[in-house]
Design a protein around this motif. Structure first.
Motif, mmCIF file in Angstrom:
data_model
loop_
_atom_site.group_PDB
_atom_site.id
_atom_site.type_symbol
_atom_site.label_atom_id
_atom_site.label_comp_id
_atom_site.label_asym_id
_atom_site.label_seq_id
_atom_site.Cartn_x
_atom_site.Cartn_y
_atom_site.Cartn_z
ATOM 1 N N ALA A 33 50.769 41.712 42.703
ATOM 2 C CA ALA A 33 50.747 40.516 43.553
ATOM 3 C C ALA A 33 49.464 40.541 44.345
ATOM 4 O O ALA A 33 49.373 41.154 45.387
ATOM 5 C CB ALA A 33 51.962 40.481 44.477
ATOM 6 N N ILE A 34 48.444 39.865 43.842
ATOM 7 C CA ILE A 34 47.116 39.959 44.419
ATOM 8 C C ILE A 34 47.117 39.493 45.874
ATOM 9 O O ILE A 34 46.432 40.049 46.713
ATOM 10 C CB ILE A 34 46.109 39.150 43.588
ATOM 11 C CG1 ILE A 34 46.059 39.711 42.171
ATOM 12 C CG2 ILE A 34 44.733 39.165 44.215
ATOM 13 C CD1 ILE A 34 45.226 38.916 41.216
ATOM 14 N N ALA A 35 47.894 38.505 46.187
ATOM 15 C CA ALA A 35 47.958 38.070 47.580
ATOM 16 C C ALA A 35 48.508 39.172 48.465
ATOM 17 O O ALA A 35 48.123 39.308 49.628
ATOM 18 C CB ALA A 35 48.831 36.818 47.697
ATOM 19 N N GLY A 36 49.415 39.975 47.930
ATOM 20 C CA GLY A 36 49.989 41.072 48.702
ATOM 21 C C GLY A 36 49.009 42.184 48.966
ATOM 22 O O GLY A 36 49.187 42.977 49.887
ATOM 23 N N ASP A 170 48.714 36.611 35.366
ATOM 24 C CA ASP A 170 50.064 36.153 35.672
ATOM 25 C C ASP A 170 50.084 35.120 36.790
ATOM 26 O O ASP A 170 50.915 34.213 36.798
ATOM 27 C CB ASP A 170 50.945 37.347 36.084
ATOM 28 C CG ASP A 170 51.301 38.226 34.905
ATOM 29 O OD1 ASP A 170 51.149 37.775 33.751
ATOM 30 O OD2 ASP A 170 51.721 39.384 35.138
ATOM 31 N N ASP A 171 49.169 35.261 37.750
ATOM 32 C CA ASP A 171 49.148 34.343 38.894
ATOM 33 C C ASP A 171 47.711 34.126 39.342
ATOM 34 O O ASP A 171 47.251 34.697 40.330
ATOM 35 C CB ASP A 171 49.990 34.919 40.036
ATOM 36 C CG ASP A 171 50.155 33.935 41.194
ATOM 37 O OD1 ASP A 171 49.647 32.800 41.090
ATOM 38 O OD2 ASP A 171 50.787 34.304 42.201
ATOM 39 N N PRO A 172 46.955 33.285 38.631
ATOM 40 C CA PRO A 172 45.533 33.074 38.952
ATOM 41 C C PRO A 172 45.292 32.562 40.370
ATOM 42 O O PRO A 172 44.255 32.853 40.964
ATOM 43 C CB PRO A 172 45.090 32.040 37.911
ATOM 44 C CG PRO A 172 46.070 32.174 36.798
ATOM 45 C CD PRO A 172 47.377 32.519 37.451
ATOM 46 N N TYR A 179 40.165 36.179 48.071
ATOM 47 C CA TYR A 179 39.151 36.425 47.039
ATOM 48 C C TYR A 179 38.714 37.895 47.014
ATOM 49 O O TYR A 179 37.539 38.216 46.994
ATOM 50 C CB TYR A 179 37.944 35.499 47.230
ATOM 51 C CG TYR A 179 38.249 34.066 46.866
ATOM 52 C CD1 TYR A 179 38.191 33.640 45.531
ATOM 53 C CD2 TYR A 179 38.636 33.149 47.840
ATOM 54 C CE1 TYR A 179 38.488 32.325 45.190
ATOM 55 C CE2 TYR A 179 38.943 31.830 47.504
ATOM 56 C CZ TYR A 179 38.873 31.426 46.172
ATOM 57 O OH TYR A 179 39.184 30.129 45.837
ATOM 58 N N ILE A 180 39.707 38.794 47.024
ATOM 59 C CA ILE A 180 39.424 40.224 46.930
ATOM 60 C C ILE A 180 39.714 40.694 45.511
ATOM 61 O O ILE A 180 40.806 40.466 44.977
ATOM 62 C CB ILE A 180 40.246 41.022 47.956
ATOM 63 C CG1 ILE A 180 39.706 40.735 49.367
ATOM 64 C CG2 ILE A 180 40.191 42.519 47.666
ATOM 65 C CD1 ILE A 180 40.444 41.425 50.478
ATOM 66 N N TYR A 181 38.730 41.346 44.917
ATOM 67 C CA TYR A 181 38.822 41.814 43.535
ATOM 68 C C TYR A 181 38.813 43.340 43.506
ATOM 69 O O TYR A 181 38.131 43.985 44.302
ATOM 70 C CB TYR A 181 37.637 41.292 42.715
ATOM 71 C CG TYR A 181 37.548 39.784 42.661
ATOM 72 C CD1 TYR A 181 38.013 39.073 41.553
ATOM 73 C CD2 TYR A 181 37.001 39.059 43.716
ATOM 74 C CE1 TYR A 181 37.936 37.688 41.498
ATOM 75 C CE2 TYR A 181 36.922 37.681 43.683
ATOM 76 C CZ TYR A 181 37.387 37.000 42.573
ATOM 77 O OH TYR A 181 37.317 35.625 42.530
ATOM 78 N N VAL A 182 39.573 43.900 42.584
ATOM 79 C CA VAL A 182 39.609 45.351 42.400
ATOM 80 C C VAL A 182 38.699 45.696 41.228
ATOM 81 O O VAL A 182 38.853 45.156 40.131
ATOM 82 C CB VAL A 182 41.050 45.836 42.132
ATOM 83 C CG1 VAL A 182 41.070 47.344 41.893
ATOM 84 C CG2 VAL A 182 41.963 45.470 43.305
#
Length: 228
Positions: A33-36, A170-172, A179-182
């Motif tokens: 969950a990128i927002a998480g 899964d959730d663009p 806008y944080i990328y790993v």
């Protein structure tokens, strides 16, 4: 190769993420969950877990709340952040900066100030402790300086970890909050010190970088372990 003088890698000396942040970045929350990710990156707690390193244990470690030196102290040989708007390219440049240092012309405050310049100015998302925690305490830095220790670095590649790419697919829209990328970066660090001493080691690090549309990227955090 181990050496008999104090040495360190800015990718592996120390960590500043709490247990919540490790769960967020390394385990599932941040990848599923990128927002998480963002919420947990800024969560409470200052727990530390020191990884294994080839460097001798220092007499003390930097506080997780250590403030960055004022810009007036300068940044010595620490490279300036590039104007790059692509996450992988910025992460590669940041990793090279983290793996490079020169105690001959850069004191500890300058090292910290130079690193701080790479950070996002959005305090909600910046985990400065995970970055400043990479730098040895003043006593160890002084011992390194006594031996003129310095390091250069080369980067071989950078990529989005597979779990991060899957989560993004899964959730663009989840990425659009912060806008944080790993990004994981691999490379090599070459160490040198007095009387021709030196060695080289393979390095890898996973970074969280912020790249908002129409803005240059910035560093948000350093992960406590590498995610491939």
């Amino acid at each position: 190769m181990r050496n008999r003088f104090p040495s360190f890698s800015l990718s592996s000396y120390g960590t500043g993420w709490s247990a919540n942040r490790r769960i967020a970045i390394v385990a599932s929350a941040v990848l599923l969950a990128i927002a998480g990710i963002v919420a947990l990156l800024t969560g409470g707690g200052n727990g530390h877990q020191a990884p294994d390193t080839a460097a001798p244990a220092p007499t003390g470690s930097p506080s997780s709340s250590e403030a960055a030196p004022k810009p007036a102290s300068g940044s010595g040989s620490v490279s300036k952040p590039p104007q790059i708007a692509e996450p992988v390219a910025y992460a590669k440049a940041a990793a090279q900066m983290l793996w490079s240092y020169d105690t001959r012309d850069t004191n500890r405050d300058q090292q910290l100030a130079g690193m701080r310049a790479w950070m996002t100015t959005e305090t909600r998302y910046a985990d400065w402790a995970s970055v400043s925690g990479q730098v040895p305490d003043p006593v160890l830095w002084s011992r390194m300086a006594d031996q003129d220790q310095h390091a250069t670095a080369s980067v071989t590649e950078g990529h989005y970890p597979s779990a991060f790419k899957a989560a993004l697919a899964d959730d663009p829209s989840a990425i659009t909050e912060a806008y944080i990328y790993v990004v994981t970066v691999n490379g090599k660090q070459t160490l040198s010190w007095k009387k021709g001493g030196g060695g080289a080691e393979e390095r890898a690090v996973t970074l969280a970088v912020q790249c908002r549309p129409n803005h240059d990227c910035t560093l948000a955090a350093i992960a406590p372990s590498v995610t491939q």
